[in-house]
Design an enzyme around this catalytic site. Structure first.
Site, PDB file in Angstrom:
ATOM      1  N   LEU A 259     108.679 -36.583  80.176  1.00 51.32           N
ATOM      2  CA  LEU A 259     108.864 -35.186  79.775  1.00 51.32           C
ATOM      3  C   LEU A 259     108.022 -34.816  78.561  1.00 51.32           C
ATOM      4  O   LEU A 259     107.646 -33.650  78.402  1.00 51.32           O
ATOM      5  CB  LEU A 259     110.342 -34.901  79.507  1.00 51.32           C
ATOM      6  CG  LEU A 259     111.271 -34.992  80.731  1.00 51.32           C
ATOM      7  CD1 LEU A 259     112.680 -34.569  80.349  1.00 51.32           C
ATOM      8  CD2 LEU A 259     110.759 -34.152  81.895  1.00 51.32           C
ATOM      9  N   HIS A 260     107.697 -35.784  77.717  1.00 51.66           N
ATOM     10  CA  HIS A 260     106.891 -35.437  76.537  1.00 51.66           C
ATOM     11  C   HIS A 260     105.466 -35.031  76.914  1.00 51.66           C
ATOM     12  O   HIS A 260     104.743 -34.487  76.081  1.00 51.66           O
ATOM     13  CB  HIS A 260     106.898 -36.594  75.531  1.00 51.66           C
ATOM     14  CG  HIS A 260     105.943 -37.697  75.828  1.00 51.66           C
ATOM     15  ND1 HIS A 260     105.256 -38.367  74.839  1.00 51.66           N
ATOM     16  CD2 HIS A 260     105.555 -38.261  77.008  1.00 51.66           C
ATOM     17  CE1 HIS A 260     104.486 -39.292  75.380  1.00 51.66           C
ATOM     18  NE2 HIS A 260     104.651 -39.262  76.686  1.00 51.66           N
ATOM     19  N   ASP A 261     105.056 -35.286  78.155  1.00 44.31           N
ATOM     20  CA  ASP A 261     103.725 -34.881  78.624  1.00 44.31           C
ATOM     21  C   ASP A 261     103.633 -33.389  78.948  1.00 44.31           C
ATOM     22  O   ASP A 261     102.526 -32.875  79.128  1.00 44.31           O
ATOM     23  CB  ASP A 261     103.347 -35.647  79.903  1.00 44.31           C
ATOM     24  CG  ASP A 261     103.019 -37.103  79.642  1.00 44.31           C
ATOM     25  OD1 ASP A 261     102.694 -37.445  78.487  1.00 44.31           O
ATOM     26  OD2 ASP A 261     103.094 -37.903  80.590  1.00 44.31           O
ATOM     27  N   GLU A 315     106.854 -34.050  71.453  1.00 46.13           N
ATOM     28  CA  GLU A 315     108.054 -34.841  71.219  1.00 46.13           C
ATOM     29  C   GLU A 315     109.178 -33.886  70.840  1.00 46.13           C
ATOM     30  O   GLU A 315     108.932 -32.837  70.240  1.00 46.13           O
ATOM     31  CB  GLU A 315     107.816 -35.866  70.115  1.00 46.13           C
ATOM     32  CG  GLU A 315     106.638 -36.783  70.361  1.00 46.13           C
ATOM     33  CD  GLU A 315     106.685 -37.488  71.698  1.00 46.13           C
ATOM     34  OE1 GLU A 315     107.766 -38.029  72.057  1.00 46.13           O
ATOM     35  OE2 GLU A 315     105.660 -37.514  72.397  1.00 46.13           O
TER      36      GLU A 315
END
Length: 351
Positions: A259-261, A315
């Site tokens: 998900l941080h992408d 993040e």
């Protein structure tokens, strides 16, 4: 206060100028490290103390300049030099050998390599303009697209992800050491690469069956998949698919460093697709470098700037991940951490 904060406060109180100077020249260390890895000196040293001439001869390097590089690597704690001018690996230096089981060689080649080095020059402009993704500014395409057309970058990126997997998997297993999987039978690791995280969980929980959902080109290289080497091939299946369009039904969905992408809307699309196939009591475990509170120094706060440069993602705090879950049909159900709190596992349950 954690050890990092205590040390930083002590140093600032003693000599603030020294702290700032150390930061200014910090890239010297990482570039010296990168040169040592790229030239193969850590592998050339092996288990024995060797002189610069021996290392230079094995790697076709200049002996005098090799000595100076080895001496600098010693100054940053990766090598140790004896009175005879021979060098040996420290425990930290061993992590940069290609065959070390927790090798960080690949991460070094990616993060200090030409692509990731140059995108940082766009940071001031991004902050001024409010538009992230320096990779696109520099190369005219997103990083994943660039990997598809530049085999050299794809190879380094792939090696880095493999290199970092062992450390991340260890942190996640520690965070979930007391987690109760007894009511679960199937687990699906979404965007799970070649399966290191899933296979680690399967090895720790023998009753579980698992699936890795990944792009077909990733799992086509069967010789690089982790199920056989980690002894769980009979319980691990690799499935080609697109996480934006869903995943096979499973009791538990895991996502490590996925998900941080992506930006918030992209994350909601991914999580919503999983919610559509999850059972009524389905679980979601999001494994990321979770940003802590405002007064706490943390790797995640630095990693967030890298993500600003690298793509559209970021993040996030635990609360921000939980808010994304709620938008996508998941109910927040707690956060699990290892002792270091280097990573966190944000849990959700199907609404």
């Amino acid at each position: 206060m954690n050890d990092f904060a205590a040390l930083a406060d002590t140093a600032l109180a003693a000599d603030p100028a020294a702290v700032v100077t150390d930061l200014i020249f910090g890239r010297w260390r990482s570039q010296i490290l990168h040169a040592g890895v790229r030239l193969g000196v850590f592998d050339a040293l092996g288990d024995d103390a060797r002189g610069a001439e021996t290392v230079a001869a094995e790697r076709s390097l200049d002996p005098a300049l090799t000595y100076r590089l080895l001496r600098a690597l010693g100054a940053i704690g990766l090598l140790a030099e004896d009175a005879a001018g021979r060098f040996r690996l420290t425990e930290a230096g061993r992590l940069l050998q290609a065959d070390h089981p927790q090798s960080l060689r690949g991460v070094t080649l990616l993060e200090e390599g030409p692509e990731h080095y140059t995108i940082w020059r766009h940071l001031p402009d991004m902050v001024r303009e409010g538009r992230q993704n320096a990779f696109h500014r520099e190369f005219g395409r997103h990083a994943f697209e660039h990997a598809g057309v530049d085999p050299a970058y794809e190879q380094v990126f792939d090696a880095a992800m493999t290199s970092y997997s062992g450390l991340q998997s260890g942190l996640v297993l520690e965070a979930l050491a007391q987690y109760d999987f007894s009511g679960c039978e199937t687990i699906c690791d979404v965007g799970g690469g070649r399966g290191h995280m899933l296979c680690s969980l399967l090895a720790a929980h023998p009753h579980l069956q698992g699936m890795v959902l990944e792009r077909s080109d990733v799992i086509a290289e069967t010789g690089k998949l982790w199920a056989e080497p980690m002894g769980v091939a009979g319980r691990c299946e690799f499935v080609a698919g697109d996480m934006f369009h869903g995943a096979p039904p499973a009791d538990v969905y895991t996502m490590k460093m996925i998900l941080h992408d992506w930006d918030d809307d992209e994350c909601v699309r991914i999580l919503s697709a999983l919610a559509r196939t999850a059972p009524a009591d389905g679980r979601l475990l999001v494994m990321e470098h979770v940003v802590p509170g405002p007064s706490e120094p943390h790797f995640a706060k630095l990693f967030d700037i890298h993500m600003m440069c690298w793509g559209t993602g970021r993040e996030r705090t635990a609360e921000e991940y939980q808010a994304l879950m709620e938008r996508a049909g998941w109910r927040p159900a707690g956060v699990h951490y290892p002792a270091s709190r280097m990573m966190g596992v944000v849990e959700g349950r199907r609404v």
